[in-house]
Design a protein around this motif. Structure first.
Motif, short mmCIF file in Angstrom:
data_model
loop_
_atom_site.label_atom_id
_atom_site.label_comp_id
_atom_site.label_asym_id
_atom_site.label_seq_id
_atom_site.Cartn_x
_atom_site.Cartn_y
_atom_site.Cartn_z
N THR A 229 76.58 118.93 -128.52
CA THR A 229 75.17 118.42 -128.33
C THR A 229 75.29 117.07 -127.66
O THR A 229 76.26 116.46 -127.91
CB THR A 229 74.33 118.72 -129.25
N VAL A 231 73.00 113.60 -127.36
CA VAL A 231 71.92 113.14 -128.02
C VAL A 231 71.71 111.53 -127.38
O VAL A 231 72.38 110.69 -127.42
CB VAL A 231 72.24 112.55 -129.38
N ALA A 248 67.13 107.27 -138.57
CA ALA A 248 66.51 108.29 -138.29
C ALA A 248 67.81 109.28 -137.21
O ALA A 248 68.09 110.35 -137.53
CB ALA A 248 65.43 108.46 -137.57
N LEU A 249 68.30 108.07 -136.39
CA LEU A 249 69.32 108.66 -135.37
C LEU A 249 70.60 108.82 -136.14
O LEU A 249 71.39 109.96 -136.15
CB LEU A 249 69.52 107.52 -134.25
N ARG A 251 70.91 109.71 -139.38
CA ARG A 251 70.91 111.16 -140.05
C ARG A 251 70.90 112.25 -139.15
O ARG A 251 71.46 113.23 -139.65
CB ARG A 251 69.40 111.17 -140.74
N HIS A 252 70.43 112.31 -138.16
CA HIS A 252 70.41 113.34 -137.01
C HIS A 252 71.86 113.69 -136.66
O HIS A 252 72.30 114.64 -136.46
CB HIS A 252 69.67 113.12 -136.04
N ALA A 255 73.78 115.02 -139.39
CA ALA A 255 73.67 116.57 -139.55
C ALA A 255 74.41 117.41 -138.39
O ALA A 255 75.02 118.41 -138.97
CB ALA A 255 72.36 116.61 -139.61
N GLN A 256 74.60 116.65 -137.52
CA GLN A 256 75.30 117.22 -136.33
C GLN A 256 76.54 117.49 -136.35
O GLN A 256 77.31 118.50 -135.94
CB GLN A 256 74.94 116.90 -134.76
#
Length: 273
Positions: A229, A231, A248-249, A251-252, A255-256
Motif C-alpha cells: 500500500t 499511504v 493515528a498514522l 497505528r495505521h 497494522a499494515q
C-alpha cells in the motif's frame, strides 16, 4: 529488461518504476527473488519513505534506481531518461557514511567533482556551499575519525549535494545513530531537502521515522518485495510526533506492517531450520 507495454507516465517524474523485478543470482542454487512487479512514480521535490520488513528488497530498489544494478524485469526512468547506468543526477547515501578515511572532510566532499574534472576554483566554491548547508564548514580540514557519527553522515549528505542531484537515495542513513541524534538528523535532512529541491527516496525500518519525514510512505510486503500500500502523509511540517494525527498514522502503518513482519520472520525460521 522487458519490452512489454507500460502504463503512461510523465517525463517530469523524478523516478518511474514499471513492473520492476529483481532476482539475485538467477539460474543458480543461490537464486532468490528480491522484488516483484514494482510500479511506483515519484514526483519532483517529493519525499518518499520505503518501509518494510528486513529482506523485502527496499535497498535493492534503491540500487536499481541508482543504476548500480540491473533489474531482472521491468523498466525504470528518471526525468524521462531510461535508467541504465549510474548518474550524478541520482546520488545514493548508504547506512554507513562511506567516507575515505585518508581524505579530509573537504576532500571527501570534492571527490566526485574532482573525478568529473571540475576546475579547482569552482570545486572549492561548491564544497564551501555544501558544507555550509550542512553546518560543517568549520570541519573542512578534519578527518572522518575526528567526527561523530552524525557529523560523518552530514558530510556524506554534503558530498551528495555537491553533485547537485535531482534524486537523493538514502539507505537507512541514520540507523546507527542514537535516538537523540537521529531526531536532530531528521530535522536537518528536511531543511537540506527543502533547500536542495531534490526528490528523496528514504529507506527505513522505523515507523516513527516514516511519520516524521514522508510525503508518502510506501509499505512493502515480505520477500519478494511488492508494494502492499502507499499511504499519503498530510501532516504539516514541522510535525508534532505526539499529536493525535501522528499517533493515528503510526497505528495505521503498524497494522499494515505487522503481517509482513510476521511472515518475514516465519520465512527466516524455515530457512534456518
Amino acid at each position: 529488461m522487458a519490452s512489454d507495454p507500460v502504463a503512461p507516465f510523465s517525463s517530469r517524474d523524478a523516478v518511474v518504476c514499471r513492473n520492476v523485478g529483481k532476482t539475485w543470482a538467477p539460474g543458480t542454487p543461490r537464486a532468490h527473488e528480491a522484488l516483484r512487479a514494482i510500479d511506483l512514480d515519484i514526483a519532483p521535490r517529493e519525499f518518499v519513505v520505503l518501509l518494510g520488513p528486513s529482506g523485502c528488497g527496499k535497498s535493492t530498489l534503491l540500487y536499481l534506481i541508482a543504476g548500480l544494478e540491473d533489474a531482472t524485469s521491468g523498466e525504470l526512468w528518471s526525468f524521462g531518461d531510461r535508467v541504465e547506468t549510474p548518474s550524478p543526477q541520482r546520488s545514493l547515501i548508504f547506512q554507513e557514511a562511506s567516507l575515505f578515511p585518508w581524505l579530509t572532510v573537504g576532500q571527501n566532499v570534492a571527490f566526485g567533482l574532482s573525478i568529473a574534472g571540475m576546475a579547482a576554483e569552482e570545486r572549492a566554491r561548491i564544497v564551501r556551499d555544501a558544507l555550509q548547508r550542512v553546518g560543517l564548514w568549520e570541519a573542512i580540514d578534519k578527518r572522518p575519525h575526528e567526527l561523530s557519527g552524525g557529523m560523518r553522515q552530514r558530510v556524506a549528505v554534503a558530498r551528495a549535494l555537491a553533485m547537485k542531484p535531482r534524486v537523493l537515495l538514502m539507505d537507512e542513513p541514520f540507523a546507527a545513530l542514537d535516538v537523540q541524534t537521529r531526531a536532530r538528523m531528521q530535522s536537518f535532512l528536511l531543511d537540506v531537502w527543502e533547500a536542495s529541491g531534490a526528490s528523496v527516496l528514504f529507506v527505513t525500518h522505523h515507523i516513527d521515522e516514516a511519520v516524521a519525514l514522508a510525503d508518502r510512505v510506501v509499505v512493502f510486503t515480505a520477500r519478494p518485495g511488492r508494494i502492499k500500500t502507499i499511504v499519503p502523509v498530510d501532516l504539516p511540517r514541522p510535525r508534532d510526533p505526539f499529536s493525535p494525527a501522528a499517533e493515528a498514522l503510526r497505528r495505521h502503518l503498524t497494522a499494515q506492517l505487522q503481517d509482513e513482519v510476521d511472515r518475514a520472520f516465519a520465512e527466516q525460521e524455515v530457512v534456518i531450520a
